[in-house]
Design an enzyme around this catalytic site. Structure first.
Site, PDB file in Angstrom:
ATOM      1  N   SER A  34     -78.451 130.390  -2.152  1.00 58.10           N
ATOM      2  CA  SER A  34     -79.709 130.868  -2.733  1.00 58.10           C
ATOM      3  C   SER A  34     -80.518 131.726  -1.766  1.00 58.10           C
ATOM      4  CB  SER A  34     -80.559 129.680  -3.198  1.00 58.10           C
ATOM      5  OG  SER A  34     -80.810 128.776  -2.129  1.00 58.10           O
ATOM      6  N   GLY A  71     -77.265 127.403  -4.872  1.00 58.06           N
ATOM      7  CA  GLY A  71     -76.670 126.075  -4.879  1.00 58.06           C
ATOM      8  C   GLY A  71     -75.278 126.009  -4.289  1.00 58.06           C
ATOM      9  N   ASN A 100     -76.704 124.093   1.937  1.00 58.94           N
ATOM     10  CA  ASN A 100     -76.631 123.041   0.921  1.00 58.94           C
ATOM     11  C   ASN A 100     -75.756 121.877   1.360  1.00 58.94           C
ATOM     12  OD1 ASN A 100     -78.318 124.173  -1.215  1.00 58.94           O
ATOM     13  ND2 ASN A 100     -76.764 125.764  -1.359  1.00 58.94           N
ATOM     14  N   ASP A 181     -91.506 125.584  -2.527  1.00 56.56           N
ATOM     15  CA  ASP A 181     -90.510 124.557  -2.203  1.00 56.56           C
ATOM     16  C   ASP A 181     -90.284 124.406  -0.697  1.00 56.56           C
ATOM     17  OD1 ASP A 181     -89.038 126.811  -1.512  1.00 56.56           O
ATOM     18  OD2 ASP A 181     -87.601 126.615  -3.153  1.00 56.56           O
ATOM     19  N   HIS A 184     -87.259 128.423   0.378  1.00 59.86           N
ATOM     20  CA  HIS A 184     -86.840 129.792   0.104  1.00 59.86           C
ATOM     21  C   HIS A 184     -87.936 130.789   0.484  1.00 59.86           C
ATOM     22  CE1 HIS A 184     -84.352 127.283  -2.622  1.00 59.86           C
ATOM     23  NE2 HIS A 184     -83.416 128.135  -2.217  1.00 59.86           N
TER      24      HIS A 184
END
Length: 206
Positions: A34, A71, A100, A181, A184
């Site tokens: 991502s 992801g 991830n 979040d 990012h």
């Protein structure tokens, strides 16, 4: 009359030169998660798209293909790499994966093996590789975080790869550079990531 006959082959040769096919376009393939897929942003705002725009200006004859998926894990990248190499036949492969894996606490040996598989497949296909590393927060424990970073450094050294140790290094300590979040980067931070990666990528294009 003789001069006209002599001129005919020259004219034909000139036409052949004019009609010569252009040099084939060479490709940079980005395999990322991502962070490279511009999560939460328009695709054109991400550091990969910004890098693509720079390449179009500074390196005619090159193009960039972004095969990043939000992801994505190293396992996902390893499972996709062969197909992406066949599809795009890249001259350069940028690997930006592992975040991830780390956030899920996946085994370090597993992540390393997946990255190594991607590197080996890329080099076997004749592509040069830029490996982009990540860092994990300290709450995962010192052994894990240090081993996570060491994976990238050791792979880059062993295979003689172009290497960026930490993609987010220019913005890691700037909370305003991240979306809500806290994972990012925002659009305004993306040019800094492009400029951070560029010194390692540019020599692979020259």
């Amino acid at each position: 009359m003789l001069s006209m006959l002599l001129a005919l082959p020259l004219a034909a040769a000139a036409q052949g030169t004019a009609r010569a096919a252009p040099a084939p376009t060479r490709t940079v393939l980005v395999m990322g998660d991502s962070l490279s897929a511009a999560h939460g942003l328009a695709a054109s705002q991400g550091w990969v798209a910004l890098t693509s725009a720079r390449i179009a200006t500074t390196h005619p004859g090159w193009k960039l293909v972004n095969a990043s998926i939000s992801g994505e894990t190293t396992a996902g990248g390893a499972s996709r790499i062969a197909g992406e190499l066949r599809r795009h036949r890249p001259s350069v492969v940028v690997i930006e994966l592992g975040a991830n894996d780390g956030l899920r606490g996946l085994p370090l040996a597993q992540s390393r093996a997946n990255l190594e598989r991607m590197i080996e497949a890329s080099t076997a296909a004749g592509a040069r590789v830029l490996l982009i590393g990540m860092r994990m927060p300290p709450n995962l424990g010192r052994a894990y975080t240090e081993g996570f970073a060491r994976n990238y450094a050791e792979l880059a050294k062993a295979d003689g790869l172009a290497f960026v140790p930490f993609l987010l290094e220019p913005i890691a300590l700037d909370r305003s550079a991240f979306q809500d979040d806290n994972l990012h980067p925002v659009a305004e931070a993306q040019p800094r990531l492009r400029d951070h990666v560029w010194p390692a990528l540019k020599p692979l294009l020259d």
